[in-house]
Write a protein that holds these residues in place. Structure first.
Motif, mmCIF file in Angstrom:
data_model
loop_
_atom_site.group_PDB
_atom_site.id
_atom_site.type_symbol
_atom_site.label_atom_id
_atom_site.label_comp_id
_atom_site.label_asym_id
_atom_site.label_seq_id
_atom_site.Cartn_x
_atom_site.Cartn_y
_atom_site.Cartn_z
ATOM 1 N N ALA A 87 65.003 1.098 -78.653
ATOM 2 C CA ALA A 87 65.364 2.121 -78.105
ATOM 3 C C ALA A 87 65.724 1.865 -76.646
ATOM 4 C CB ALA A 87 64.307 3.345 -78.251
ATOM 5 N N VAL A 88 64.659 1.308 -75.896
ATOM 6 C CA VAL A 88 64.817 0.840 -74.499
ATOM 7 C C VAL A 88 66.196 0.164 -74.093
ATOM 8 C CG1 VAL A 88 64.042 -0.061 -72.309
ATOM 9 C CG2 VAL A 88 62.507 1.381 -74.004
ATOM 10 N N ALA A 89 66.284 -0.895 -75.048
ATOM 11 C CA ALA A 89 67.554 -1.749 -74.944
ATOM 12 C C ALA A 89 68.720 -0.705 -74.914
ATOM 13 C CB ALA A 89 67.485 -2.599 -75.862
ATOM 14 N N GLU A 90 68.814 0.122 -75.832
ATOM 15 C CA GLU A 90 70.116 0.815 -76.076
ATOM 16 C C GLU A 90 70.104 1.829 -74.763
ATOM 17 O OE1 GLU A 90 72.393 0.939 -78.408
ATOM 18 O OE2 GLU A 90 71.479 0.063 -80.239
ATOM 19 N N SER A 122 54.738 -8.665 -73.452
ATOM 20 C CA SER A 122 55.435 -8.766 -74.838
ATOM 21 C C SER A 122 56.379 -7.745 -75.094
ATOM 22 C CB SER A 122 54.163 -8.629 -75.910
ATOM 23 O OG SER A 122 53.716 -7.162 -75.940
ATOM 24 N N PHE A 123 56.306 -6.514 -74.555
ATOM 25 C CA PHE A 123 57.088 -5.423 -74.543
ATOM 26 C C PHE A 123 58.385 -5.874 -73.798
ATOM 27 C CE2 PHE A 123 59.331 -1.568 -73.942
ATOM 28 C CZ PHE A 123 59.256 -0.758 -74.888
ATOM 29 N N ALA A 124 58.343 -6.324 -72.538
ATOM 30 C CA ALA A 124 59.471 -6.906 -71.762
ATOM 31 C C ALA A 124 60.172 -7.937 -72.465
ATOM 32 C CB ALA A 124 58.925 -7.306 -70.472
ATOM 33 N N GLY A 125 59.513 -8.974 -73.266
ATOM 34 C CA GLY A 125 60.188 -9.857 -73.952
ATOM 35 C C GLY A 125 60.818 -9.454 -75.029
ATOM 36 N N ALA A 126 60.640 -8.492 -75.966
ATOM 37 C CA ALA A 126 60.962 -8.141 -76.979
ATOM 38 C C ALA A 126 62.305 -7.111 -76.597
ATOM 39 C CB ALA A 126 60.146 -7.170 -77.755
ATOM 40 N N THR A 127 62.089 -6.455 -75.378
ATOM 41 C CA THR A 127 63.234 -5.624 -74.810
ATOM 42 C C THR A 127 64.391 -6.421 -74.609
ATOM 43 O OG1 THR A 127 61.736 -3.788 -74.238
ATOM 44 C CG2 THR A 127 64.121 -3.834 -73.256
ATOM 45 N N GLY A 128 64.049 -7.779 -73.807
ATOM 46 C CA GLY A 128 64.866 -8.663 -73.452
ATOM 47 C C GLY A 128 65.633 -9.009 -74.579
ATOM 48 N N ALA A 129 65.269 -9.522 -75.772
ATOM 49 C CA ALA A 129 65.639 -10.002 -76.959
ATOM 50 C C ALA A 129 66.461 -8.935 -77.505
ATOM 51 C CB ALA A 129 64.422 -10.322 -78.003
ATOM 52 N N ALA A 130 66.154 -7.533 -77.660
ATOM 53 C CA ALA A 130 66.884 -6.576 -78.011
ATOM 54 C C ALA A 130 68.359 -6.563 -77.292
ATOM 55 C CB ALA A 130 66.242 -5.210 -78.280
ATOM 56 N N ILE A 131 68.200 -6.845 -76.000
ATOM 57 C CA ILE A 131 69.409 -6.618 -75.137
ATOM 58 C C ILE A 131 70.571 -7.641 -75.501
ATOM 59 C CG2 ILE A 131 70.203 -6.803 -72.824
ATOM 60 C CD1 ILE A 131 67.830 -5.192 -71.688
ATOM 61 N N LEU A 132 69.877 -8.884 -75.678
ATOM 62 C CA LEU A 132 70.555 -10.124 -76.008
ATOM 63 C C LEU A 132 71.190 -10.009 -77.276
ATOM 64 C CD1 LEU A 132 68.500 -13.021 -74.483
ATOM 65 C CD2 LEU A 132 70.743 -12.129 -73.688
ATOM 66 N N ALA A 158 58.132 5.443 -73.796
ATOM 67 C CA ALA A 158 58.686 4.576 -72.759
ATOM 68 C C ALA A 158 59.627 5.239 -71.761
ATOM 69 C CB ALA A 158 59.248 3.401 -73.348
ATOM 70 N N ARG A 159 59.324 4.816 -70.634
ATOM 71 C CA ARG A 159 60.240 5.514 -69.491
ATOM 72 C C ARG A 159 60.893 4.578 -68.752
ATOM 73 N NH1 ARG A 159 55.586 10.288 -67.818
ATOM 74 N NH2 ARG A 159 56.623 11.811 -69.021
ATOM 75 N N LEU A 160 62.461 4.777 -68.752
ATOM 76 C CA LEU A 160 63.277 3.551 -68.365
ATOM 77 C C LEU A 160 63.491 4.037 -66.851
ATOM 78 C CD1 LEU A 160 65.263 1.388 -68.542
ATOM 79 C CD2 LEU A 160 67.113 2.925 -68.979
ATOM 80 N N LEU A 161 63.117 3.420 -65.964
ATOM 81 C CA LEU A 161 63.050 3.699 -64.511
ATOM 82 C C LEU A 161 64.516 3.405 -63.668
ATOM 83 C CD1 LEU A 161 59.537 2.404 -63.528
ATOM 84 C CD2 LEU A 161 60.200 4.704 -64.429
ATOM 85 N N GLY A 162 64.839 4.366 -62.947
ATOM 86 C CA GLY A 162 66.218 4.280 -62.152
ATOM 87 C C GLY A 162 65.700 3.540 -61.083
ATOM 88 N N GLU A 163 66.912 3.454 -60.140
ATOM 89 C CA GLU A 163 66.561 2.914 -58.830
ATOM 90 C C GLU A 163 65.641 3.556 -57.883
ATOM 91 O OE1 GLU A 163 69.478 1.575 -54.846
ATOM 92 O OE2 GLU A 163 70.359 2.585 -56.636
ATOM 93 N N ARG A 164 64.795 2.655 -57.411
ATOM 94 C CA ARG A 164 63.690 3.288 -56.751
ATOM 95 C C ARG A 164 64.277 3.885 -55.345
ATOM 96 N NH1 ARG A 164 57.714 0.496 -56.293
ATOM 97 N NH2 ARG A 164 57.909 1.583 -58.119
#
Length: 230
Positions: A87-90, A122-132, A158-164
């Motif tokens: 969901a985060v990757a999408e 682990s969540f960062a790694g799984a999200t990166g894999a989903a993006i690839l 999960a909250r997707l963050l924009g530009e700080r």
């Protein structure tokens, strides 16, 4: 709805009783700043984070209020999604749009709340894999990526963050004393601003410039209406 995660910065370095007091003052100050600009916002806290929500039509006023509220260290625009890497990757790819071949990326994740299925790593790694999986022509660069995907992971979302956005920092208005201030020229205004930045409220002396006072009022709603000093 528009949502921001607010980092309270210096206030979080204080003892627990002082943190509670500073957080309560910051909430009142931010509500006043929003009202001064004709908007309204729902403000809540969890741990060392503050969450600010408003209707889309009030987003511009709320963003300006956040930028001009002492005690706010940093502001992260956020959108809520299911707490799954897919969901985060999408969502991240939808925001990023077309990415050129060879564009590098990295996923930065910070977990908040009770530990569940995922760690931050682990969540960062799984999200990166989903993006690839979805965009295989991207490359991973954890040191200096072209595109950073920032995620705040909570137990239920999960909250997707924009530009700080940088806040002014300092201490919330009113946690220190009341200081008399001359406001005759820009040097006086700068001196008053620096005092306000440390949590003081100012009481302008007779003969203060209305223009300079109006400028400082954007940083402390109590200068526009004393009802917000209570």
């Amino acid at each position: 709805m528009a949502l921001w995660i607010v980092r309270m910065g210096e206030s979080m370095l204080k003892s627990k009783p002082v943190r509670r007091h500073f957080t309560a003052v910051l909430r009142r100050s931010l509500s006043a700043q929003c009202e001064l600009r004709g908007g309204t916002a729902k403000i809540s806290t969890q741990g060392g984070l503050m969450f600010v929500e408003c209707e889309d039509e009030d987003a511009e006023a709320t963003t300006d209020a956040l930028r001009h509220t002492f005690g706010v260290g940093a502001i992260d625009p956020a959108t809520d999604h299911e707490p799954t890497p897919e969901a985060v990757a999408e969502a991240a790819l939808a925001v990023a749009g077309d990415l050129a071949e060879g564009t590098s990326f990295a996923v930065r994740c910070k977990r908040h709340g009770n530990k569940g299925q995922w760690t931050s790593q682990s969540f960062a790694g799984a999200t990166g894999a989903a993006i690839l999986e979805r965009v295989p022509h991207l490359t991973v660069n954890l040191s200096n990526p072209d595109w950073k995907v920032r995620v705040a992971l909570f137990p239920e979302k999960a909250r997707l963050l924009g530009e700080r956005i940088d806040g002014p920092g300092g201490l919330p208005a009113g946690v220190q004393g009341l200081v008399l201030a001359q406001l005759r020229d820009e040097a006086d205004m700068l001196a008053a601003w620096l005092v306000m930045h440390r949590g003081c409220r100012i009481q302008p002396l007779e003969g203060a410039s209305a223009e300079l006072l109006a400028t400082l009022s954007t940083w402390d709603a109590a200068l526009a209406d004393r009802k917000w000093a209570e």
